[in-house]
Write a protein that holds these residues in place. Structure first.
Motif, short mmCIF file in Angstrom:
data_model
loop_
_atom_site.label_atom_id
_atom_site.label_comp_id
_atom_site.label_asym_id
_atom_site.label_seq_id
_atom_site.Cartn_x
_atom_site.Cartn_y
_atom_site.Cartn_z
N PHE A 106 0.84 -1.20 0.00
CA PHE A 106 0.00 0.00 0.00
C PHE A 106 0.87 1.25 0.00
N CYS A 111 -5.47 4.73 -4.16
CA CYS A 111 -5.41 4.45 -5.59
C CYS A 111 -6.41 3.36 -5.93
N GLY A 113 -8.17 0.24 -6.76
CA GLY A 113 -7.76 -1.17 -6.81
C GLY A 113 -6.38 -1.44 -6.25
N TYR A 116 -1.75 1.15 -8.44
CA TYR A 116 -0.62 2.08 -8.47
C TYR A 116 -0.01 2.25 -9.86
N ARG A 341 -12.82 0.62 5.22
CA ARG A 341 -13.44 -0.57 4.63
C ARG A 341 -14.84 -0.81 5.16
N GLN A 422 -22.53 -0.51 -3.41
CA GLN A 422 -21.62 -0.90 -2.33
C GLN A 422 -22.19 -0.43 -0.99
N LEU A 424 -20.36 0.83 1.50
CA LEU A 424 -19.64 1.98 2.07
C LEU A 424 -20.41 3.31 1.93
#
Ligand SMILES: Cc1cc2nc3c(=O)[nH]c(=O)nc-3n(C[C@H](O)[C@H](O)[C@H](O)COP(=O)(O)O)c2cc1C
Length: 513
Positions: A106, A111, A113, A116, A341, A422, A424
């Motif tokens: 990380f 970023c 998925g 990077y 998360r 989702q 979130l």
């Protein structure tokens, strides 16, 4: 090939890469883990020059660093210690986690998925402890690989049509994006991610520059071929996306004949094979600048945004007072950051939300934002749990520093749906959607305005992340169902396009096993 001013190219790309309820269900794409790209660019024949391990702390409060910038003409040049911090805190590996398929490294900035795709290169004159050259930053070894020795800054001065900050820059960081590394998962939509992921990284980089007393400026107007040629990247696979000027010094002497012939350096293939998504290369070509006359005409003069008179109830931002403002240092906050998360469905306060909106939108020094403080993206909110405000849909009027309620209601389920079904965005305290009126932006900047609007959203989103973590809240970037977002915020948002989404709230801590 369409030219930059033929703006149908950007509209075509944008429309073709929209997510909808139907598009995600009919897309047969799957993740081919056996062909997953390497997360790093590796030059196997070049030894990296290790960057120093010790990290000097500035102690500057994150909430100040993200909101302010150092005046452009302040004489300052980064030394190796500052460069180390700039690189580590924007693109360095800050955490790693094992999973069944391997290990994820990380990085300091969020970023999509965790793929990077953004690489950093330095183009500098002689600096304290760093000789003049062109270098590639290698996060895995935490080092620099020298690609060219000597002072090549004049190539960037030429490529930017003499952009004044570039012409006085001790150091310019060139950010490139690698198609396949992100397209492995996100296919054609990756070109949008270039802006988002480059943007979150720049939010960190700009804040670190401010903390070190360095003027910084984002430059998107440059002749693509010249910059790609200087770095010797294969532009079918990797392309320069933005430049960041760091520091200010005497004018760079122009050399008429800097040798930028190809280096022919070997790099390790990212995967066994790559899948091509031509739509991305098309929008890149159509948004490229090709001549020294085109570039100066491209920059500056941001089209004004005028917001309609509010028709719903309005609420002034109420940021925390100086006494209440958390002063956690930028370095701590960047290292603490990690996308939430899971959110608890608990409220945040109006001063916390106000502080995020206020600090994140005080202006980005960029060649497409003139005067400083103008903005391309408009912020719309779905508020679920902010003390002192009714749940509902809101519009943030940046000039008046107030939010207008567009409609009241509990929209947790709707927000979950809009954020690509989702959990979130349904559980967050607030979802901040970035929308832009693409037509006037493209009419002014051509297709390259599309790069700018995505990049700006990423920078503002990255600042929201840092402003949330500075207050010990959580945040995550999210993707969305494009046209459903516009419909939800209409009629206010009629004609605008969804660009970015960040959710903010109280994170539920991961249970450690
Ligand atoms: C533009 C953007 C979009 C993202 N979209 C999603 C998403 O749709 N769903 C999700 O769970 N995480 C999303 N993320 C979070 C990334 O997965 C996360 O940044 C990445 O795994 C790296 O982890 P870190 O942010 O904790 O360092 C997004 C992040 C960004 C910057």
């Amino acid at each position: 090939m369409p030219e930059n001013h033929d703006i149908e190219a950007a509209l075509k790309y944008h429309n073709a890469t929209k997510h909808s309820y139907a598009s995600v269900r009919t897309n047969p794409h799957f993740l081919d883990f056996a062909n997953q790209p390497l997360p790093f660019k590796i030059y196997p024949t070049l030894e990296p020059l290790r960057l120093p391990d010790e990290m000097r702390q500035t102690g500057v409060a994150a909430l100040s660093a993200i909101a302010e910038s150092v005046p452009a003409q302040t004489n300052a040049a980064p030394d190796l210690s500052a460069i180390t911090q700039l690189l580590y805190l924007s693109a360095g590996i800050t955490r790693q986690r094992k999973y069944s398929g391997g290990e994820i490294y990380f990085r300091a900035a969020a970023c999509t998925g965790a793929l990077y795709e953004v690489e950093l290169y330095l183009v500098c004159g002689e600096l304290a402890d760093l000789p003049a050259g062109v270098y590639h930053f290698a996060p895995a070894e935490f080092g620099l690989r020298k690609l060219r020795a000597g002072d090549y800054r004049s190539v960037l001065v030429e490529a930017t049509g003499g952009e004044p900050a570039v012409a006085h820059a001790p150091l310019t960081v060139v950010c490139t994006c690698t198609y396949w590394r992100n397209a492995w998962k996100y296919q054609d939509r990756t070109y949008r991610h270039f802006g988002w992921d480059n943007g979150t990284l720049l939010a960190n980089l700009l804040a670190v520059a401010t903390a070190w007393g360095l003027p910084a400026r984002v430059v998107c107007g440059f002749i693509d071929d010249t910059v790609n040629g200087l770095l010797d990247v294969d532009s079918q696979h990797e392309v320069a996306f933005s430049l960041v000027v760091l520091g200010h010094g005497s004018a760079i002497p122009l050399q008429s004949s800097a040798d930028t012939s190809p280096l022919g350096l070997e790099t390790v293939p990212l995967s066994r094979h790559e899948v091509d998504y031509p739509l991305m290369r098309e929008i890149h070509a159509a948004s490229s600048l090709r001549s020294t006359e085109e570039v100066p005409a491209w920059r500056g003069h941001t089209p004004p945004s005028s917001f309609p008179q509010p028709t719903g109830p309005v609420f002034q931002l109420r940021p925390l007072s100086d006494d209440e403002m958390p002063c956690d240092a930028l370095e701590q906050v960047i290292l603490r950051r990690g996308s939430s998360r899971k959110f608890a469905r608990t409220p945040i306060t109006l001063p916390q939300l106000s502080t995020i909106l206020d600090r994140a939108t005080r202006g980005v020094p960029a060649d497409f934002l003139d005067p400083l403080g103008t903005q391309l993206n408009h912020l719309y909110l779905i508020i679920h749990a902010v003390e002192g405000l009714e749940p509902g849909a809101y519009f943030f009027d940046r000039d008046r520093r107030e939010i207008e309620c567009l409609k009241q209601g509990n929209f947790r389920d709707v927000a979950g749906y809009l954020g690509l079904e989702q959990q979130l965005p349904a559980d967050a305290a607030v979802d901040i959607f970035f929308l832009a009126d693409l037509r006037p932006i493209l009419q002014r900047f051509g297709n390259r305005g599309y790069r700018a609007v995505q990049l700006e959203a990423g920078i503002l989103g990255g600042k929201c992340y840092l402003a949330a973590y500075a207050q010990r809240l959580g945040a995550t970037g999210l993707t969305f169902y494009d046209d459903d977002v516009t419909r939800f915020f209409s009629p206010n948002a009629e004609g605008k396009n969804a660009i970015f989404l960040v959710a903010i709230g109280n994170s539920v801590k991961r249970q450690s096993s």
